[in-house]
Scaffold this active site. Sequence first.
Site, short mmCIF file in Angstrom:
data_model
loop_
_atom_site.label_atom_id
_atom_site.label_comp_id
_atom_site.label_asym_id
_atom_site.label_seq_id
_atom_site.Cartn_x
_atom_site.Cartn_y
_atom_site.Cartn_z
N GLN A 147 0.87 -1.19 0.00
CA GLN A 147 0.00 0.00 0.00
C GLN A 147 0.91 1.24 0.00
OE1 GLN A 147 -3.53 -0.19 2.49
NE2 GLN A 147 -3.00 -2.29 3.04
N HIS A 181 8.51 -4.21 -0.95
CA HIS A 181 7.78 -4.24 -2.22
C HIS A 181 8.30 -3.16 -3.18
CE1 HIS A 181 4.54 -5.03 -4.95
NE2 HIS A 181 4.10 -3.80 -4.86
N LYS A 245 0.79 -8.07 -16.88
CA LYS A 245 -0.16 -8.72 -15.96
C LYS A 245 -1.26 -7.74 -15.55
CE LYS A 245 0.42 -9.03 -11.26
NZ LYS A 245 1.19 -9.34 -10.05
N ASP A 272 10.34 -12.80 -8.17
CA ASP A 272 9.27 -11.90 -7.71
C ASP A 272 9.51 -11.57 -6.24
OD1 ASP A 272 7.07 -10.30 -7.89
OD2 ASP A 272 5.63 -11.89 -8.23
N THR A 280 -0.26 -14.84 -9.44
CA THR A 280 0.71 -14.29 -10.40
C THR A 280 1.61 -15.38 -10.97
OG1 THR A 280 0.70 -12.16 -9.25
CG2 THR A 280 2.60 -12.62 -10.67
C1 R5P Z 1 2.84 -7.59 -7.17
O1 R5P Z 1 3.07 -6.44 -7.44
C2 R5P Z 1 3.83 -8.42 -6.42
O2 R5P Z 1 5.12 -8.20 -6.89
C3 R5P Z 1 3.50 -9.89 -6.49
O3 R5P Z 1 3.58 -10.34 -7.82
C4 R5P Z 1 2.13 -10.16 -5.97
O4 R5P Z 1 1.94 -9.52 -4.74
C5 R5P Z 1 1.88 -11.64 -5.82
O5 R5P Z 1 0.59 -11.81 -5.35
P1 R5P Z 1 -0.22 -13.12 -5.73
O6 R5P Z 1 0.61 -14.30 -5.33
O7 R5P Z 1 -1.49 -12.99 -4.93
O8 R5P Z 1 -0.49 -13.06 -7.19
#
Ligand code: R5P
Length: 373
Positions: A147, A181, A245, A272, A280
């Site tokens: 956030q 993040h 995405k 990631d 994702t």
């Molecule tokens: C998104 O911006 C993050 O880098 C991750 O890709 C995301 O938080 C992953 O979330 P989820 O596993 O729910 O797709």
Amino acid sequence: MEKTKAETQPHAGRGVFITPEQYTREQAHRMETTRGRLLIASCRAGAYLAEQIVQRYEALAIQAGGPGDVLYLADVDYRFSDSEACVRLDIPVNGDDVFIIQALFDPAMGGNVDQNYMAALIAARTFREQGASHVTAVLPYLAYGRQDKPTRFMREPTTARLMADLSIAAGIDALITWAPHRTQIRGFYGSIPADMLTPLTLFVEVFDRFRGRDDVIVVAPDAGASKAVTHLGRALDLKCAIASKHRPQQEEAVVTEVIGDFAHKRVALVLDDMISSGGTVYALVKRLVEEAGIKEVYLGVSHNLCMASARDRLVELHTDHKLKQVVVTNSVPQTRAFRSLPFLEVRCLSDTLCRTINRIHYNRSVSELFYHE
Ligand code: R5P
């Protein structure tokens, strides 16, 4: 000299009267620097990691020829029956250089981010009120990091900024966190030192065996991951690609295309910052295998939130879609359900964090510890 009445007041025996000579003798034994005596403390959710950090610190200190006893205060927080957090300290902490270790999300203990954050803030305030000279929060998983900006359409606040404000108000005067993040969150902490440790060093080591191979490509799951992926690609001499995405709804991700040159590529390394629902990685890995002809996928992730939906998706990807290996860290304590997955490896952050604490305690550069592009 004749004693006056005031000089015979009964204070003797209540504590050693400190002299410059004695102070110097005690400094080495107490691991004391100009910042104060080293004191590592854990809130309850962070105890699993704090214990490993202390053990590692002591081992490295002994190996380097120094004294090996780190002062460790475990589990400084507890709860009243109405769920309020409270912190008590068993010893005086005046002048100490305090590092508070806390897991802001702990799926095994109920995973209440707000309660864990509050415990860390109250612990910081307690040390501050009791006269600690420095209070550094060690929060490997920086909750609320996603956030980090107000969204234009959904009227969401910049809660990552609020958490920085609360941390500073509580008395935290430095922050150590792992792979936040967005590194821009650093700015929310203003002038206090905030070490946002890069995961690049770890993943260069993890994927080093693929260095320079023509059939390997590094893939970013979205625009946010593209910088880290570019750095990893440059470090390992590999080409990069980036996925486009979007999220039609929460916990669901759709990858519409993957931009990059996949000619003659067999292996994809995906990097990631986080697995939450697993949506994702699920969408990306399927797309890489089904559309880009990839035969093996390896996944490196800084934070795994241990959600049941993510476990199901990873298992399916491993069984049916060529996902060979997943490497995560223990920035969030990993549940048994994840630790038992044969294709998932958990890297412990204790070495990285104890070396970072050591650097800060001795007023030395932290960035020297890490790989830089
Ligand atoms: C998104 O911006 C993050 O880098 C991750 O890709 C995301 O938080 C992953 O979330 P989820 O596993 O729910 O797709």
